[in-house]
Design a protein around this motif. Structure first.
Motif, PDB file in Angstrom:
ATOM      1  N   ILE A 103       8.372  -5.100  -9.796  1.00 28.75           N
ATOM      2  CA  ILE A 103       7.301  -4.254  -9.261  1.00 28.75           C
ATOM      3  C   ILE A 103       6.051  -5.118  -9.174  1.00 28.75           C
ATOM      4  CG2 ILE A 103       5.841  -2.246  -9.628  1.00 28.75           C
ATOM      5  CD1 ILE A 103       8.006  -0.879 -11.087  1.00 28.75           C
ATOM      6  N   LYS A 104       5.388  -5.028  -8.028  1.00 32.96           N
ATOM      7  CA  LYS A 104       4.176  -5.833  -7.857  1.00 32.96           C
ATOM      8  C   LYS A 104       3.043  -4.922  -7.398  1.00 32.96           C
ATOM      9  CE  LYS A 104       3.551  -8.924  -4.481  1.00 32.96           C
ATOM     10  NZ  LYS A 104       3.570 -10.154  -3.668  1.00 32.96           N
ATOM     11  N   VAL A 105       1.835  -5.181  -7.912  1.00 32.03           N
ATOM     12  CA  VAL A 105       0.687  -4.393  -7.457  1.00 32.03           C
ATOM     13  C   VAL A 105       0.147  -5.038  -6.180  1.00 32.03           C
ATOM     14  CG1 VAL A 105      -1.609  -3.554  -8.020  1.00 32.03           C
ATOM     15  CG2 VAL A 105       0.102  -3.711  -9.809  1.00 32.03           C
ATOM     16  N   LEU A 106       0.251  -4.321  -5.058  1.00 29.60           N
ATOM     17  CA  LEU A 106      -0.262  -4.860  -3.800  1.00 29.60           C
ATOM     18  C   LEU A 106      -1.770  -4.630  -3.704  1.00 29.60           C
ATOM     19  CD1 LEU A 106       2.258  -3.953  -0.972  1.00 29.60           C
ATOM     20  CD2 LEU A 106       1.867  -6.146  -2.084  1.00 29.60           C
ATOM     21  N   GLU A 107      -2.149  -3.390  -3.993  1.00 28.97           N
ATOM     22  CA  GLU A 107      -3.579  -3.072  -3.977  1.00 28.97           C
ATOM     23  C   GLU A 107      -3.906  -2.328  -5.256  1.00 28.97           C
ATOM     24  OE1 GLU A 107      -3.638  -2.222   0.779  1.00 28.97           O
ATOM     25  OE2 GLU A 107      -4.668  -0.778  -0.509  1.00 28.97           O
ATOM     26  N   SER A 108      -4.703  -2.931  -6.101  1.00 30.66           N
ATOM     27  CA  SER A 108      -5.055  -2.248  -7.344  1.00 30.66           C
ATOM     28  C   SER A 108      -6.041  -1.121  -7.056  1.00 30.66           C
ATOM     29  CB  SER A 108      -5.682  -3.250  -8.300  1.00 30.66           C
ATOM     30  OG  SER A 108      -6.251  -2.567  -9.404  1.00 30.66           O
ATOM     31  N   SER A 109      -5.994  -0.089  -7.919  1.00 27.33           N
ATOM     32  CA  SER A 109      -6.931   1.022  -7.762  1.00 27.33           C
ATOM     33  C   SER A 109      -8.291   0.641  -8.295  1.00 27.33           C
ATOM     34  CB  SER A 109      -6.421   2.222  -8.553  1.00 27.33           C
ATOM     35  OG  SER A 109      -6.317   1.858  -9.919  1.00 27.33           O
ATOM     36  N   GLY A 110      -8.374  -0.488  -8.998  1.00 24.99           N
ATOM     37  CA  GLY A 110      -9.606  -0.853  -9.672  1.00 24.99           C
ATOM     38  C   GLY A 110      -9.542  -0.461 -11.138  1.00 24.99           C
ATOM     39  N   ASN A 111      -8.577   0.390 -11.480  1.00 28.24           N
ATOM     40  CA  ASN A 111      -8.390   0.808 -12.863  1.00 28.24           C
ATOM     41  C   ASN A 111      -6.973   0.408 -13.258  1.00 28.24           C
ATOM     42  OD1 ASN A 111      -7.911   2.187 -15.258  1.00 28.24           O
ATOM     43  ND2 ASN A 111      -9.070   3.994 -14.640  1.00 28.24           N
ATOM     44  N   VAL A 112      -6.858  -0.608 -14.109  1.00 26.25           N
ATOM     45  CA  VAL A 112      -5.542  -1.141 -14.473  1.00 26.25           C
ATOM     46  C   VAL A 112      -4.657  -0.042 -15.054  1.00 26.25           C
ATOM     47  CG1 VAL A 112      -4.352  -2.747 -15.992  1.00 26.25           C
ATOM     48  CG2 VAL A 112      -6.429  -3.454 -14.845  1.00 26.25           C
ATOM     49  N   ALA A 113      -5.260   0.845 -15.835  1.00 23.08           N
ATOM     50  CA  ALA A 113      -4.466   1.902 -16.464  1.00 23.08           C
ATOM     51  C   ALA A 113      -3.804   2.790 -15.404  1.00 23.08           C
ATOM     52  CB  ALA A 113      -5.352   2.740 -17.385  1.00 23.08           C
ATOM     53  N   TYR A 114      -4.507   3.035 -14.304  1.00 21.81           N
ATOM     54  CA  TYR A 114      -3.927   3.859 -13.244  1.00 21.81           C
ATOM     55  C   TYR A 114      -2.775   3.130 -12.565  1.00 21.81           C
ATOM     56  CZ  TYR A 114      -3.536   6.879  -9.167  1.00 21.81           C
ATOM     57  OH  TYR A 114      -3.059   7.728  -8.199  1.00 21.81           O
ATOM     58  N   ASP A 115      -2.972   1.835 -12.309  1.00 16.60           N
ATOM     59  CA  ASP A 115      -1.891   1.044 -11.711  1.00 16.60           C
ATOM     60  C   ASP A 115      -0.670   1.073 -12.623  1.00 16.60           C
ATOM     61  OD1 ASP A 115      -4.205  -1.619 -10.709  1.00 16.60           O
ATOM     62  OD2 ASP A 115      -3.861   0.395  -9.887  1.00 16.60           O
ATOM     63  N   GLU A 116      -0.915   0.895 -13.927  1.00 16.24           N
ATOM     64  CA  GLU A 116       0.189   0.860 -14.882  1.00 16.24           C
ATOM     65  C   GLU A 116       0.910   2.199 -14.930  1.00 16.24           C
ATOM     66  OE1 GLU A 116       1.316  -1.690 -17.164  1.00 16.24           O
ATOM     67  OE2 GLU A 116       0.250  -2.876 -15.670  1.00 16.24           O
ATOM     68  N   MET A 117       0.142   3.274 -14.882  1.00 14.72           N
ATOM     69  CA  MET A 117       0.770   4.600 -14.926  1.00 14.72           C
ATOM     70  C   MET A 117       1.621   4.826 -13.685  1.00 14.72           C
ATOM     71  SD  MET A 117      -1.845   7.397 -16.475  1.00 14.72           S
ATOM     72  CE  MET A 117      -0.869   8.798 -15.994  1.00 14.72           C
ATOM     73  N   SER A 118       1.143   4.337 -12.559  1.00 12.92           N
ATOM     74  CA  SER A 118       1.919   4.483 -11.336  1.00 12.92           C
ATOM     75  C   SER A 118       3.220   3.696 -11.446  1.00 12.92           C
ATOM     76  CB  SER A 118       1.102   4.003 -10.139  1.00 12.92           C
ATOM     77  OG  SER A 118      -0.131   4.682 -10.090  1.00 12.92           O
ATOM     78  N   ALA A 119       3.115   2.463 -11.969  1.00 10.26           N
ATOM     79  CA  ALA A 119       4.324   1.651 -12.149  1.00 10.26           C
ATOM     80  C   ALA A 119       5.278   2.325 -13.110  1.00 10.26           C
ATOM     81  CB  ALA A 119       3.951   0.259 -12.649  1.00 10.26           C
ATOM     82  N   LYS A 120       4.720   2.941 -14.134  1.00  5.23           N
ATOM     83  CA  LYS A 120       5.561   3.596 -15.126  1.00  5.23           C
ATOM     84  C   LYS A 120       6.391   4.714 -14.500  1.00  5.23           C
ATOM     85  CE  LYS A 120       4.240   3.630 -19.240  1.00  5.23           C
ATOM     86  NZ  LYS A 120       3.375   3.825 -20.413  1.00  5.23           N
ATOM     87  N   ALA A 121       5.765   5.434 -13.581  1.00  6.56           N
ATOM     88  CA  ALA A 121       6.512   6.506 -12.914  1.00  6.56           C
ATOM     89  C   ALA A 121       7.740   5.934 -12.206  1.00  6.56           C
ATOM     90  CB  ALA A 121       5.613   7.221 -11.911  1.00  6.56           C
ATOM     91  N   VAL A 122       7.569   4.707 -11.672  1.00  2.21           N
ATOM     92  CA  VAL A 122       8.694   4.074 -10.993  1.00  2.21           C
ATOM     93  C   VAL A 122       9.753   3.643 -11.998  1.00  2.21           C
ATOM     94  CG1 VAL A 122       9.384   2.205  -9.465  1.00  2.21           C
ATOM     95  CG2 VAL A 122       7.161   3.279  -9.163  1.00  2.21           C
ATOM     96  N   TYR A 123       9.311   3.035 -13.090  1.00  2.36           N
ATOM     97  CA  TYR A 123      10.268   2.620 -14.120  1.00  2.36           C
ATOM     98  C   TYR A 123      11.067   3.809 -14.630  1.00  2.36           C
ATOM     99  CZ  TYR A 123       8.277  -2.082 -14.597  1.00  2.36           C
ATOM    100  OH  TYR A 123       7.870  -3.371 -14.370  1.00  2.36           O
ATOM    101  N   LYS A 124      10.358   4.925 -14.812  1.00  3.67           N
ATOM    102  CA  LYS A 124      11.045   6.105 -15.334  1.00  3.67           C
ATOM    103  C   LYS A 124      12.086   6.634 -14.352  1.00  3.67           C
ATOM    104  CE  LYS A 124       8.628   9.380 -17.513  1.00  3.67           C
ATOM    105  NZ  LYS A 124       7.514  10.320 -17.727  1.00  3.67           N
ATOM    106  N   SER A 125      11.861   6.393 -13.088  1.00  2.00           N
ATOM    107  CA  SER A 125      12.751   6.973 -12.089  1.00  2.00           C
ATOM    108  C   SER A 125      13.989   6.124 -11.830  1.00  2.00           C
ATOM    109  CB  SER A 125      11.996   7.156 -10.773  1.00  2.00           C
ATOM    110  OG  SER A 125      10.779   7.810 -10.997  1.00  2.00           O
ATOM    111  N   ALA A 126      13.992   4.896 -12.336  1.00  2.00           N
ATOM    112  CA  ALA A 126      15.148   4.023 -12.089  1.00  2.00           C
ATOM    113  C   ALA A 126      16.307   4.444 -12.967  1.00  2.00           C
ATOM    114  CB  ALA A 126      14.759   2.574 -12.365  1.00  2.00           C
ATOM    115  N   PRO A 127      17.572   4.250 -12.555  1.00  4.62           N
ATOM    116  CA  PRO A 127      17.965   3.648 -11.283  1.00  4.62           C
ATOM    117  C   PRO A 127      17.877   4.636 -10.127  1.00  4.62           C
ATOM    118  CG  PRO A 127      19.916   4.172 -12.547  1.00  4.62           C
ATOM    119  CD  PRO A 127      18.726   4.554 -13.389  1.00  4.62           C
ATOM    120  N   PHE A 128      17.468   4.139  -8.978  1.00  5.46           N
ATOM    121  CA  PHE A 128      17.337   4.982  -7.798  1.00  5.46           C
ATOM    122  C   PHE A 128      18.690   5.134  -7.120  1.00  5.46           C
ATOM    123  CE2 PHE A 128      12.793   5.553  -7.424  1.00  5.46           C
ATOM    124  CZ  PHE A 128      12.292   4.544  -8.224  1.00  5.46           C
ATOM    125  N   PRO A 129      18.930   6.286  -6.491  1.00  5.05           N
ATOM    126  CA  PRO A 129      20.199   6.443  -5.767  1.00  5.05           C
ATOM    127  C   PRO A 129      20.215   5.489  -4.579  1.00  5.05           C
ATOM    128  CG  PRO A 129      18.712   8.252  -5.266  1.00  5.05           C
ATOM    129  CD  PRO A 129      18.046   7.452  -6.345  1.00  5.05           C
TER     130      PRO A 129
END
Lengths: 267, 171, 442
Positions: free
Chosen positions: A218-244
């Protein structure tokens, strides 16, 4: 196709010409080969015997006679030989002349023949040329026709291909849409929204997925300016894996790289 | 009439009125009631009505006036009460009065301080119009900080919207 | 013929691979559940040490759990203190915690050093990135149990900042007034407590009303209104020394003190010249400047964070609304237009949102937030008699006064109104909360 045929006939005619000119060259440049002179000593077979029987007579007279006889014989022989020679020579001459004549005739004939042949060749060639041209024209026509046919075929093929591709594309698009919706649903189910962040906060992540749906990175293409928000967004992806993920390779290729744009939506 | 005559009349009536006035104040100093030289009760001149001593005492014992919501105007009954207090203060020059304004519990605290002050001021201005000198009056607003009733209903709120009179001594 | 066909197919295949653009998805929804964090009780290293057995060990993690839960932005999960409790990040089994619904895990330990001092360490672990080092891994040296509470709040701040990017308010304090009615007297006390309502200490106690506590920007003083001697006056108490300095005691109203952002001036309300008006007192020179004029009520000043203007309540338009006065020009403009009653203004630190007391159409008095750029108003409390909103220094939470079963109590609500709770301060009537600024830790 044309060039191909032409080259064959060209080679052939060249070869023939070369051969003929070689023949000409060889037969005209050198001396006429003489048939070998065969002295047939078998014409006077008795000579050997006479010489052996006249052994014991007046030696000197005999010798002289002998000598004279020998000399006369010799002379005669020489005369004969000479006559022979002359005859032979004449014969040879005649032969030679004959041969020369023959040769000349042959040559002439040959030349004639050659000329004829050349003429014929020429004619033939002209004919052939004409024929070739005709053939060429026909070939061209055929080729044109064929080309047209090929074009049409190609067009038809392309159209068919396009249709198939379009159908495939539509099918692909539909499939992609389906997966897009599934990915979004999975992520939104696992994503925690928080009022801590401003309503208009947003970030973009790029994820690479393996064929089994697990996350490669997972790579941050455009940060929100708040690292915690970027991390939370990435976390949502981690939680959703494995994807169908689909079995189909081509479809997988359309799904393996995903760009996610996270927004706060309606809060 | 000549000028001379007119002037004499004015002077004479002026002196007469002055004498009457002196006589009247003399009478006021002598008693708690306004009586003229004829002994007629003239307290009603101050109150605008006739009050028996009992009535007067009852009104004097009432040291709170109430107000309507978001309002600082006095009702007629309030004025009746305050009349008595004004007279009391005029009758007792050594007495000072602290007027405390209050509101009900609703709304901003400091804004209610300002509203409470309005109520205290209304009472104070009224007393001043009745002749009470302003240097014997002080006003303070407690806003909603000192409620009487701690409940949260219309009755409680009506009770808390008030101005209170607190007497003290000067000097 | 065959060649061309192959070529076509080859081109098609190649282009389909080369043109595979990334799949673009917009994610707008999610779950409004709060950031899930499992808070494990801090472990002790010496189980037989009586201090370890004491409440202190539980308390640090309990305080942190409360802080995070009550901020309204976290969903805290309890963790049993059993043998399965991981001692360090290497012990953590992500599968277990994922099943439990935790995204983050806090573990810690308290290690006795002897002589009544302890090392306190903690780790904040991201369950979904367990291969990486912990998000936070901190050790505090030589702390006494008396410092544990403050330390717990400090850890809460660190966790809040890490997981939200916003500075936490857990190490801040609140001031409020309590009113205790006895038979013969009523006692009013200006009290200071931790932001969670615990650890309260009286600062000024009196048998006359005290009002409008306001923290100075450096957190060292509190200005307040006193009714000592039957009149109002504005005073400031030093929290270190307890010393009270009287600042104004004019005839009439002395009220609503408000510190300027640089702490050098005090805006206040005086009615010495007629109606209640705004004044600015220079605390160094003691110069007094009248800021507003007219016969209406002007009160409840609040400084804009840029120090250039002051918001205030006024009924100059007939009903009480909120206005702004520019300090340079004394120009006054109206700010609120929703409804007939808007008082007690305050602003978020970015100056973009206005918090106020608003009377709704139903007649209830509620805390409301107005977006200053759009003008949109949102009511964020639901009771009938709310008052005195005060904003946390990170702008995330509003403390306010409210009534509950005939008592004055304190409530807390997030700025969007989604999370509300009652602040567990002492019993009795508690009113007029004032949130401190960020305090510099000593």
């Amino acid at each position: 196709m044309h060039a191909f045929r032409l080259s064959k006939s060209l080679i052939l005619s060249i070869t023939l010409h070369v051969m003929f000119f070689a023949a000409l060259f060889t037969t005209m440049a050198f001396e006429v080969k003489q048939p070998p002179i065969i002295i047939n000593l078998a014409k006077n077979p008795g000579n050997d015997k006479k010489i052996v029987q006249a052994a014991l007579i007046d030696k000197r007279a005999v010798d002289l006679a002998n000598q004279r006889r020998v000399a006369e014989e010799k002379l005669q022989q020489e005369k004969i030989l000479e006559q022979q020679r002359i005859v032979e020579l004449a014969q040879q001459e005649a032969e030679r002349a004959k041969q020369a004549l023959e040769l000349a005739a042959a040559l002439k004939a040959q030349q004639q023949a050659m000329l004829e042949q050349v003429k014929q060749e020429k004619a033939k060639k002209i004919q052939e040329q004409a024929k070739l041209e005709q053939q060429l024209q026909m070939k061209q026509q055929i080729a044109q026709q064929q080309h047209l046919v090929k074009q049409q075929k190609a067009a038809a093929l392309k159209a068919q291909h396009d249709r198939i591709v379009a159908e495939h594309h539509t099918m692909l698009e539909d499939e992609i849409e389906r997966y897009r919706a599934e990915f979004a649903a999975a992520i939104e189910e696992n994503r925690v929204l928080s009022a801590v962040f401003a309503k208009n906060i947003r970030c973009k992540l790029k994820i690479m997925l393996m064929p089994d749906g697990s996350i490669l990175n997972i790579k941050v293409l455009e940060s929100s300016g708040n690292v915690a928000y970027d991390e939370m967004s990435a976390k949502a992806v981690y939680k959703s894996a494995p994807f169908p993920m689909p079995q189909d390779q081509e479809l997988y290729k359309q799904l393996r790289e995903v760009i996610l744009s996270f927004k706060n939506g309606e809060q | 009439m000549s000028f001379k005559k007119f002037a004499t009349a004015v002077i004479v009536s002026g002196v007469a009125f002055g004498l009457v006035g002196c006589t009247a104040s003399k009478n006021r100093n002598a008693s708690n009631e306004y009586t003229d030289s004829n002994g007629v009760n003239t307290a009603s001149n101050f109150y605008g009505e006739v009050l028996s001593p009992e009535q007067e005492l009852a009104l004097l014992n009432q040291k709170v006036v109430h107000f309507a919501y978001d309002d600082s105007r006095l009702t007629q009954q309030d004025e009746r009460v305050l009349n008595v207090h004004a007279k009391y203060m005029l009758d007792h020059p050594n007495i000072s009065l602290r007027i405390k304004g209050h509101t009900d519990e609703r709304g901003g605290r400091e804004y209610n301080i300002a509203l409470g002050e309005r109520r205290a001021q209304t009472v104070g201005r009224f007393l001043e119009t009745k002749g009470v000198p302003s240097n014997r009056l002080s006003e303070v607003s407690y806003g909603k900080e000192q409620p009487i009733s701690l409940e949260s209903n219309d009755a409680a709120w009506a009770e808390n919207r008030r101005a209170e009179l607190e007497y003290g001594e000067i000097g | 013929m065959k060649y061309s066909r192959f070529l076509l197919i080859f081109i098609a295949l190649y282009s389909s691979v080369a043109m595979a653009k990334p799949l673009y998805i917009e994610i707008t929804g999610g779950q409004n559940i709060g950031i899930p964090i499992a808070v494990a009780p801090f472990s002790s290293v010496v189980p037989n040490d009586p201090i370890e057995r004491a409440v202190e060990v539980e308390n640090i993690s309990a305080i942190i759990k409360n802080d995070l839960q009550n901020s309204g932005h976290f969903k805290t999960l309890s963790v049993a203190n059993d043998a399965n409790l991981p001692r360090s990040s290497v012990d953590v089994k992500p599968g277990f915690w994922k099943n439990y619904g935790a995204e983050n895990l806090l573990i810690g330990s308290i290690i006795p050093k002897g002589n009544g001092v302890y090392d306190v360490s903690f780790q904040l672990i991201d369950i979904y990135q367990d291969k990486k080092p912990p998000l936070l891994n901190v050790r505090f040296h030589n702390r006494t149990p008396a410092q544990f509470r403050a330390l717990a709040h400090f850890i809460s701040d660190m966790i809040f900042k890490k997981l939200t990017g916003v500075r936490g308010f857990f190490s801040t304090r609140i001031a409020y007034i309590t009113v205790e009615r006895f038979k013969n007297e009523t006692v009013h006390t200006l009290t200071v407590a931790d932001a969670d309502g615990y650890n309260d200490k009286p600062v000024v106690s009196a048998n006359y009303p005290l009002m409008s506590p306001r923290w100075s920007p450096d957190g060292k003083k509190i200005a307040f209104v006193s009714f000592r001697g039957g009149r109002s006056s504005i005073n400031a108490v030093s929290l270190d020394t307890g010393k009270i300095e009287m600042l104004t005691r004019f005839p009439g109203i002395n009220g609503a003190p408000a510190w300027s952002p640089d702490g050098k001036k005090l805006a206040l309300v005086l009615s010495k010249d007629g109606a209640p008006k705004l004044y600015v007192l220079d605390l160094i020179s003691r110069d007094l400047r009248q800021l507003t004029s007219g016969g209406a009520i002007d009160t409840e000043p609040f400084w804009h964070p840029d120090g250039q203007s002051i918001l205030f309540t006024s009924n100059r338009g007939g009903k009480p609304q909120i206005y702004r006065v520019l300090l340079q020009t004394s120009e006054v403009t109206r700010v609120t237009f929703n409804g007939n009653y808007n008082v007690t203004p305050s602003l978020t630190p970015d100056g973009k949102q206005l918090i106020m007391l608003h009377q709704s159409e139903k007649g209830a008095y509620n805390i409301a937030v107005q977006d200053l750029s759009s003008g949109k108003l949102k009511i964020i409390t639901k009771a009938n008699l709310d008052e005195s909103p005060t904003l946390a220094p990170n702008g995330m939470m509003v403390l306010y006064g409210t009534r509950e079963t005939d008592q004055n109590v304190l409530g807390a609500v997030t700025l969007d109104g989604k999370f509300r709770m009652r602040l567990p301060v002492q019993d009795g009537n508690v009113k007029e909360p004032a949130w401190s600024p960020f305090l510099v830790e000593g």
